[in-house]
Motif scaffolding. Structure first.
Motif, PDB file in Angstrom:
ATOM      1  N   ALA A   1       3.698   8.987   1.934  1.00 28.61           N
ATOM      2  CA  ALA A   1       3.747   8.399   0.595  1.00 28.61           C
ATOM      3  C   ALA A   1       3.042   9.266  -0.456  1.00 28.61           C
ATOM      4  O   ALA A   1       3.551   9.445  -1.570  1.00 28.61           O
ATOM      5  CB  ALA A   1       3.143   6.997   0.628  1.00 28.61           C
ATOM      6  N   LEU A   2       1.859   9.761  -0.138  1.00 24.77           N
ATOM      7  CA  LEU A   2       1.150  10.604  -1.103  1.00 24.77           C
ATOM      8  C   LEU A   2       1.984  11.816  -1.490  1.00 24.77           C
ATOM      9  O   LEU A   2       2.066  12.191  -2.662  1.00 24.77           O
ATOM     10  CB  LEU A   2      -0.184  11.066  -0.503  1.00 24.77           C
TER      11      LEU A   2
ATOM     12  N   ILE B   1       1.429   2.223   6.720  1.00 24.63           N
ATOM     13  CA  ILE B   1       0.366   2.014   5.748  1.00 24.63           C
ATOM     14  C   ILE B   1      -0.977   1.990   6.477  1.00 24.63           C
ATOM     15  O   ILE B   1      -1.038   1.864   7.710  1.00 24.63           O
ATOM     16  CB  ILE B   1       0.570   0.712   4.956  1.00 24.63           C
ATOM     17  N   GLU B   2      -2.045   2.085   5.733  1.00 23.92           N
ATOM     18  CA  GLU B   2      -3.391   2.145   6.339  1.00 23.92           C
ATOM     19  C   GLU B   2      -3.674   0.940   7.224  1.00 23.92           C
ATOM     20  O   GLU B   2      -4.312   1.055   8.268  1.00 23.92           O
ATOM     21  CB  GLU B   2      -4.436   2.248   5.231  1.00 23.92           C
TER      22      GLU B   2
ATOM     23  N   ASP C   1       0.017   4.363  -2.557  1.00 22.25           N
ATOM     24  CA  ASP C   1      -0.174   5.773  -2.193  1.00 22.25           C
ATOM     25  C   ASP C   1       0.754   6.683  -2.983  1.00 22.25           C
ATOM     26  O   ASP C   1       0.375   7.804  -3.348  1.00 22.25           O
ATOM     27  CB  ASP C   1       0.039   5.961  -0.691  1.00 22.25           C
TER      28      ASP C   1
ATOM     29  N   ARG D   1      -0.920   7.110  -6.233  1.00 16.58           N
ATOM     30  CA  ARG D   1      -2.070   8.022  -6.128  1.00 16.58           C
ATOM     31  C   ARG D   1      -1.622   9.473  -6.152  1.00 16.58           C
ATOM     32  O   ARG D   1      -2.223  10.323  -6.812  1.00 16.58           O
ATOM     33  CB  ARG D   1      -2.855   7.729  -4.852  1.00 16.58           C
ATOM     34  N   GLY D   2      -0.554   9.773  -5.411  1.00 11.99           N
ATOM     35  CA  GLY D   2      -0.037  11.136  -5.390  1.00 11.99           C
ATOM     36  C   GLY D   2       0.465  11.576  -6.750  1.00 11.99           C
ATOM     37  O   GLY D   2       0.195  12.703  -7.207  1.00 11.99           O
TER      38      GLY D   2
ATOM     39  N   PRO E   1       0.800  -1.229   0.000  1.00 13.93           N
ATOM     40  CA  PRO E   1       0.000   0.000   0.000  1.00 13.93           C
ATOM     41  C   PRO E   1       0.830   1.276   0.000  1.00 13.93           C
ATOM     42  O   PRO E   1       0.365   2.323  -0.443  1.00 13.93           O
ATOM     43  CB  PRO E   1      -0.825  -0.116   1.288  1.00 13.93           C
TER      44      PRO E   1
END
Length: 341
Positions: free
Chosen positions: A298-299, A281-282, A81, A84-85, A77
Protein backbone atom coordinates in the motif's frame (compact mmCIF):
# COMPACT_ATOMS: atom_id res chain seq x y z
CA UNK A 1 -15.91 44.39 20.27
CA UNK A 2 -14.06 45.61 17.18
CA UNK A 3 -12.91 42.84 14.83
CA UNK A 4 -9.25 42.66 14.03
CA UNK A 5 -8.57 43.60 10.41
CA UNK A 6 -6.59 41.26 8.19
CA UNK A 7 -2.94 42.16 7.78
CA UNK A 8 -1.92 42.40 4.13
CA UNK A 9 1.35 42.46 2.27
CA UNK A 10 1.08 46.27 1.92
CA UNK A 11 0.93 46.59 5.72
CA UNK A 12 4.12 44.54 6.03
CA UNK A 13 5.86 46.70 3.42
CA UNK A 14 4.76 49.95 5.13
CA UNK A 15 5.92 48.89 8.61
CA UNK A 16 9.18 47.40 7.29
CA UNK A 17 9.89 50.47 5.17
CA UNK A 18 10.39 48.46 1.98
CA UNK A 19 8.49 47.96 -1.26
CA UNK A 20 5.71 45.42 -1.76
CA UNK A 21 7.98 43.73 -4.31
CA UNK A 22 10.69 43.26 -1.67
CA UNK A 23 8.22 41.59 0.71
CA UNK A 24 7.07 39.37 -2.15
CA UNK A 25 10.65 38.36 -2.88
CA UNK A 26 11.28 37.54 0.78
CA UNK A 27 8.28 35.22 0.66
CA UNK A 28 8.78 33.66 -2.77
CA UNK A 29 12.36 34.31 -3.95
CA UNK A 30 14.43 34.98 -0.83
CA UNK A 31 17.72 34.52 -2.70
CA UNK A 32 17.05 37.84 -4.42
CA UNK A 33 17.06 39.77 -1.13
CA UNK A 34 19.99 40.50 1.17
CA UNK A 35 20.23 38.54 4.39
CA UNK A 36 19.76 41.67 6.52
CA UNK A 37 16.60 42.69 4.63
CA UNK A 38 15.21 39.16 4.79
CA UNK A 39 15.75 39.07 8.54
CA UNK A 40 14.13 42.49 9.04
CA UNK A 41 11.07 41.74 6.88
CA UNK A 42 10.52 38.35 8.53
CA UNK A 43 10.62 40.01 11.96
CA UNK A 44 7.88 42.42 10.82
CA UNK A 45 5.84 39.53 9.38
CA UNK A 46 6.04 37.70 12.69
CA UNK A 47 5.18 40.80 14.72
CA UNK A 48 2.17 41.70 12.60
CA UNK A 49 0.96 38.10 12.30
CA UNK A 50 0.81 38.27 8.50
CA UNK A 51 -0.33 35.09 6.74
CA UNK A 52 -0.16 35.15 2.97
CA UNK A 53 -3.24 34.17 0.98
CA UNK A 54 -2.69 30.80 -0.65
CA UNK A 55 -5.68 31.42 -2.90
CA UNK A 56 -4.17 34.66 -4.20
CA UNK A 57 -0.82 32.95 -4.70
CA UNK A 58 -2.54 30.20 -6.71
CA UNK A 59 -4.18 32.81 -8.96
CA UNK A 60 -0.81 34.38 -9.68
CA UNK A 61 1.03 31.10 -10.17
CA UNK A 62 -1.79 29.45 -12.11
CA UNK A 63 -1.75 26.24 -10.07
CA UNK A 64 -2.29 24.90 -6.56
CA UNK A 65 0.07 23.42 -4.02
CA UNK A 66 -2.59 20.91 -2.98
CA UNK A 67 -2.85 17.35 -4.25
CA UNK A 68 -6.21 15.64 -3.64
CA UNK A 69 -6.63 11.99 -2.64
CA UNK A 70 -10.02 10.27 -2.81
CA UNK A 71 -10.23 6.71 -1.46
CA UNK A 72 -13.00 4.20 -0.83
CA UNK A 73 -12.71 3.95 2.96
CA UNK A 74 -10.35 5.78 5.30
CA UNK A 75 -11.47 3.37 8.02
CA UNK A 76 -9.48 0.69 6.18
CA UNK A 77 -5.78 0.71 7.15
CA UNK A 78 -4.92 -0.25 3.56
CA UNK A 79 -6.07 3.18 2.34
CA UNK A 80 -4.44 4.89 5.31
CA UNK A 81 -1.12 3.43 4.13
CA UNK A 82 -1.79 4.60 0.57
CA UNK A 83 -2.38 8.09 1.99
CA UNK A 84 0.87 7.92 3.97
CA UNK A 85 2.83 6.99 0.86
CA UNK A 86 1.23 9.78 -1.19
CA UNK A 87 1.71 12.36 1.57
CA UNK A 88 5.39 11.53 1.89
CA UNK A 89 6.02 12.01 -1.84
CA UNK A 90 3.93 15.20 -1.95
CA UNK A 91 5.67 16.70 1.08
CA UNK A 92 9.08 16.06 -0.49
CA UNK A 93 7.85 18.11 -3.48
CA UNK A 94 6.57 20.94 -1.28
CA UNK A 95 2.90 20.05 -1.67
CA UNK A 96 0.11 19.22 0.76
CA UNK A 97 -2.48 16.45 0.42
CA UNK A 98 -6.24 16.80 0.92
CA UNK A 99 -7.59 13.35 1.84
CA UNK A 100 -11.28 12.54 1.23
CA UNK A 101 -13.40 9.43 1.68
CA UNK A 102 -16.10 8.38 -0.80
CA UNK A 103 -17.39 5.65 1.56
CA UNK A 104 -17.68 3.38 -1.54
CA UNK A 105 -20.52 5.64 -2.67
CA UNK A 106 -20.55 6.95 -6.29
CA UNK A 107 -22.69 9.96 -5.29
CA UNK A 108 -20.19 11.04 -2.63
CA UNK A 109 -17.39 10.46 -5.11
CA UNK A 110 -19.08 12.85 -7.55
CA UNK A 111 -19.43 15.52 -4.83
CA UNK A 112 -15.76 15.34 -3.91
CA UNK A 113 -14.62 15.47 -7.53
CA UNK A 114 -16.73 18.61 -7.97
CA UNK A 115 -15.02 20.08 -4.89
CA UNK A 116 -11.60 19.27 -6.36
CA UNK A 117 -12.57 21.11 -9.54
CA UNK A 118 -13.84 24.13 -7.59
CA UNK A 119 -10.62 24.30 -5.59
CA UNK A 120 -8.50 23.80 -8.72
CA UNK A 121 -6.24 21.29 -7.03
CA UNK A 122 -2.86 20.51 -8.61
CA UNK A 123 -4.12 17.02 -9.41
CA UNK A 124 -5.98 14.10 -7.85
CA UNK A 125 -5.30 10.51 -6.85
CA UNK A 126 -8.57 8.59 -7.13
CA UNK A 127 -9.76 5.10 -6.19
CA UNK A 128 -13.02 5.02 -8.15
CA UNK A 129 -16.30 3.98 -6.53
CA UNK A 130 -18.51 4.50 -9.60
CA UNK A 131 -18.43 1.32 -11.75
CA UNK A 132 -19.76 3.20 -14.78
CA UNK A 133 -16.86 5.64 -14.83
CA UNK A 134 -19.29 8.55 -15.34
CA UNK A 135 -17.94 10.66 -12.46
CA UNK A 136 -14.38 10.37 -13.76
CA UNK A 137 -15.50 11.31 -17.27
CA UNK A 138 -17.17 14.42 -15.86
CA UNK A 139 -14.06 15.29 -13.85
CA UNK A 140 -11.81 14.88 -16.89
CA UNK A 141 -13.56 17.81 -18.59
CA UNK A 142 -12.02 20.20 -16.05
CA UNK A 143 -8.53 19.44 -17.33
CA UNK A 144 -7.17 18.51 -13.90
CA UNK A 145 -4.65 15.65 -14.11
CA UNK A 146 -5.42 12.56 -12.06
CA UNK A 147 -4.04 9.11 -11.34
CA UNK A 148 -6.29 6.11 -10.78
CA UNK A 149 -5.14 4.19 -7.70
CA UNK A 150 -5.83 0.51 -6.92
CA UNK A 151 -7.30 -0.03 -10.37
CA UNK A 152 -5.84 -0.16 -13.87
CA UNK A 153 -7.09 2.71 -16.04
CA UNK A 154 -7.51 2.84 -19.79
CA UNK A 155 -4.85 4.65 -21.81
CA UNK A 156 -7.12 7.63 -22.41
CA UNK A 157 -7.83 8.14 -18.71
CA UNK A 158 -4.36 9.07 -17.53
CA UNK A 159 -1.92 7.21 -15.32
CA UNK A 160 -2.80 4.38 -12.97
CA UNK A 161 -1.12 2.22 -10.36
CA UNK A 162 -2.59 -1.01 -9.06
CA UNK A 163 -1.89 -4.49 -7.82
CA UNK A 164 -2.76 -7.48 -10.01
CA UNK A 165 -5.91 -8.53 -8.13
CA UNK A 166 -6.65 -11.40 -10.51
CA UNK A 167 -3.29 -12.89 -9.60
CA UNK A 168 -3.97 -12.16 -5.91
CA UNK A 169 -7.31 -13.98 -5.94
CA UNK A 170 -5.67 -16.95 -7.62
CA UNK A 171 -2.89 -17.00 -4.99
CA UNK A 172 -5.45 -17.26 -2.19
CA UNK A 173 -7.43 -20.11 -3.74
CA UNK A 174 -4.34 -22.04 -4.87
CA UNK A 175 -3.12 -21.92 -1.28
CA UNK A 176 -6.38 -23.37 0.02
CA UNK A 177 -6.54 -26.02 -2.71
CA UNK A 178 -2.95 -27.04 -1.98
CA UNK A 179 -4.02 -27.44 1.64
CA UNK A 180 -6.61 -30.00 0.55
CA UNK A 181 -9.73 -27.84 0.80
CA UNK A 182 -12.51 -28.61 -1.67
CA UNK A 183 -15.42 -26.82 -0.01
CA UNK A 184 -14.78 -23.09 -0.32
CA UNK A 185 -16.57 -19.80 0.25
CA UNK A 186 -15.79 -16.30 -1.03
CA UNK A 187 -16.91 -13.36 1.13
CA UNK A 188 -16.78 -10.90 -1.71
CA UNK A 189 -17.90 -7.42 -0.69
CA UNK A 190 -19.87 -5.04 -2.97
CA UNK A 191 -20.10 -6.75 -6.39
CA UNK A 192 -19.85 -3.45 -8.33
CA UNK A 193 -16.27 -2.77 -7.17
CA UNK A 194 -13.66 -3.70 -9.76
CA UNK A 195 -11.28 -4.96 -7.09
CA UNK A 196 -13.90 -7.46 -5.90
CA UNK A 197 -14.61 -8.55 -9.47
CA UNK A 198 -10.91 -9.14 -10.19
CA UNK A 199 -10.33 -11.12 -6.99
CA UNK A 200 -13.33 -13.30 -7.83
CA UNK A 201 -11.98 -13.80 -11.35
CA UNK A 202 -8.65 -14.92 -9.93
CA UNK A 203 -10.32 -17.34 -7.52
CA UNK A 204 -12.32 -18.94 -10.36
CA UNK A 205 -9.19 -19.06 -12.52
CA UNK A 206 -7.36 -21.07 -9.85
CA UNK A 207 -10.25 -23.54 -9.67
CA UNK A 208 -10.28 -23.94 -13.46
CA UNK A 209 -6.51 -24.51 -13.52
CA UNK A 210 -6.97 -27.32 -10.99
CA UNK A 211 -9.71 -28.89 -13.12
CA UNK A 212 -12.35 -28.12 -10.50
CA UNK A 213 -15.84 -26.67 -11.10
CA UNK A 214 -16.67 -23.06 -10.24
CA UNK A 215 -19.54 -24.37 -8.08
CA UNK A 216 -16.99 -25.34 -5.42
CA UNK A 217 -16.77 -21.62 -4.56
CA UNK A 218 -19.88 -20.32 -2.84
CA UNK A 219 -20.09 -16.54 -2.85
CA UNK A 220 -21.40 -14.45 0.03
CA UNK A 221 -21.58 -10.82 -1.14
CA UNK A 222 -21.66 -7.99 1.39
CA UNK A 223 -22.71 -4.35 1.07
CA UNK A 224 -19.48 -3.04 2.56
CA UNK A 225 -15.85 -4.02 3.03
CA UNK A 226 -15.66 -3.64 6.81
CA UNK A 227 -15.53 -5.74 9.98
CA UNK A 228 -19.27 -5.48 10.64
CA UNK A 229 -20.02 -6.84 7.18
CA UNK A 230 -17.55 -9.64 7.85
CA UNK A 231 -19.32 -10.57 11.09
CA UNK A 232 -22.61 -10.72 9.19
CA UNK A 233 -21.03 -12.94 6.53
CA UNK A 234 -19.61 -15.15 9.27
CA UNK A 235 -23.10 -15.62 10.70
CA UNK A 236 -24.34 -16.62 7.24
CA UNK A 237 -21.46 -19.09 6.90
CA UNK A 238 -22.47 -20.69 10.19
CA UNK A 239 -26.02 -21.06 8.91
CA UNK A 240 -25.05 -23.07 5.82
CA UNK A 241 -26.14 -26.71 5.95
CA UNK A 242 -22.98 -27.84 4.17
CA UNK A 243 -20.46 -25.61 5.90
CA UNK A 244 -17.25 -24.94 3.90
CA UNK A 245 -13.86 -25.83 5.32
CA UNK A 246 -12.21 -22.63 4.08
CA UNK A 247 -13.17 -19.04 3.27
CA UNK A 248 -11.42 -16.44 1.16
CA UNK A 249 -12.36 -12.83 1.99
CA UNK A 250 -12.05 -9.90 -0.41
CA UNK A 251 -10.16 -7.88 2.21
CA UNK A 252 -8.72 -8.24 5.70
CA UNK A 253 -11.46 -6.28 7.46
CA UNK A 254 -14.03 -8.77 6.18
CA UNK A 255 -11.74 -11.62 7.24
CA UNK A 256 -11.35 -10.20 10.75
CA UNK A 257 -15.15 -9.92 11.02
CA UNK A 258 -15.58 -13.54 9.91
CA UNK A 259 -12.92 -14.57 12.43
CA UNK A 260 -14.83 -12.79 15.22
CA UNK A 261 -18.11 -14.50 14.27
CA UNK A 262 -16.51 -17.94 14.17
CA UNK A 263 -14.68 -17.38 17.47
CA UNK A 264 -17.90 -16.28 19.19
CA UNK A 265 -19.68 -19.41 17.92
CA UNK A 266 -16.91 -21.71 19.16
CA UNK A 267 -15.66 -22.59 15.66
CA UNK A 268 -11.92 -23.19 15.73
CA UNK A 269 -9.70 -21.45 13.20
CA UNK A 270 -7.98 -23.08 11.38
CA UNK A 271 -8.99 -26.51 12.76
CA UNK A 272 -12.65 -26.24 11.75
CA UNK A 273 -12.35 -23.55 9.09
CA UNK A 274 -9.41 -21.83 7.40
CA UNK A 275 -9.49 -18.11 6.52
CA UNK A 276 -7.51 -16.11 3.98
CA UNK A 277 -7.79 -12.33 3.76
CA UNK A 278 -6.52 -9.69 1.34
CA UNK A 279 -4.35 -6.54 1.80
CA UNK A 280 -2.21 -7.74 4.73
CA UNK A 281 -2.99 -4.71 6.90
CA UNK A 282 -1.09 -4.31 10.16
CA UNK A 283 -3.94 -5.84 12.19
CA UNK A 284 -3.77 -9.09 10.18
CA UNK A 285 -0.65 -10.33 11.96
CA UNK A 286 -1.96 -9.13 15.35
CA UNK A 287 -5.34 -10.93 15.21
CA UNK A 288 -6.31 -13.56 17.80
CA UNK A 289 -5.39 -16.08 15.14
CA UNK A 290 -2.78 -14.42 12.89
CA UNK A 291 -4.36 -14.02 9.49
CA UNK A 292 -3.08 -15.51 6.26
CA UNK A 293 -3.42 -12.73 3.70
CA UNK A 294 -2.56 -11.60 0.18
CA UNK A 295 -0.23 -8.64 0.67
CA UNK A 296 -0.61 -5.42 -1.30
CA UNK A 297 2.26 -2.89 -1.01
CA UNK A 298 0.00 0.00 0.00
CA UNK A 299 2.72 2.51 0.86
CA UNK A 300 4.38 1.86 -2.49
CA UNK A 301 1.04 2.30 -4.28
CA UNK A 302 0.59 5.73 -2.72
CA UNK A 303 4.15 6.82 -3.39
CA UNK A 304 4.13 5.75 -7.04
CA UNK A 305 0.73 7.35 -7.63
CA UNK A 306 1.91 10.68 -6.22
CA UNK A 307 5.17 10.51 -8.21
CA UNK A 308 3.23 9.92 -11.45
CA UNK A 309 1.04 12.94 -10.72
CA UNK A 310 4.07 15.08 -9.89
CA UNK A 311 5.65 14.10 -13.20
CA UNK A 312 2.49 15.08 -15.07
CA UNK A 313 2.17 18.45 -13.31
CA UNK A 314 5.83 19.37 -12.92
CA UNK A 315 8.29 21.37 -14.99
CA UNK A 316 8.63 18.62 -17.59
CA UNK A 317 4.90 17.97 -17.93
CA UNK A 318 5.03 18.42 -21.71
CA UNK A 319 7.23 15.31 -21.98
CA UNK A 320 4.99 13.21 -19.74
CA UNK A 321 3.43 10.04 -21.12
CA UNK A 322 0.70 8.13 -19.29
CA UNK A 323 1.94 5.06 -17.45
CA UNK A 324 0.07 2.06 -16.04
CA UNK A 325 2.01 0.44 -13.22
CA UNK A 326 0.88 -3.00 -12.05
CA UNK A 327 2.51 -4.46 -8.94
CA UNK A 328 2.57 -8.12 -7.96
CA UNK A 329 0.80 -9.34 -4.80
CA UNK A 330 2.37 -11.75 -2.32
CA UNK A 331 0.79 -14.48 -0.19
CA UNK A 332 1.72 -14.25 3.50
CA UNK A 333 0.88 -17.53 5.27
CA UNK A 334 0.05 -17.38 8.98
CA UNK A 335 -1.98 -19.37 11.49
CA UNK A 336 -5.48 -18.94 10.06
CA UNK A 337 -5.04 -21.51 7.27
CA UNK A 338 -4.00 -25.15 7.48
CA UNK A 339 -3.71 -28.38 5.56
CA UNK A 340 -6.77 -30.61 5.74
CA UNK A 341 -5.93 -33.87 7.48
Amino acid sequence: MRERSTVGIKDVARVAGVSVGTVSNVLNQPHRVSEATRHHVRQVIARLGYVRSEYARQLRAGHSRIMALLVLDMGNPFFVDIARGAERAARDAGLGVMVCNSAQNPAEEAEYLSLFAEQRVRGALITPADPSGATLRDFRRHGIPYVVVDRVAGDEEGCSVAVDDVSGGALAIRHLLTGGHRSLAFVSGPPHLRQVQDRREGALKALAEAGLPATLLRELPTERLDVAAGRDAGARLLGLADRPTAVFCANDLLALGVLQALYTAGIRVPEDMSIVGYDDIEFAAAATVPLTSVRQPALTLGTIAADLLLQETGERASAHRHQHVVLRPELVVRGSSRVVG
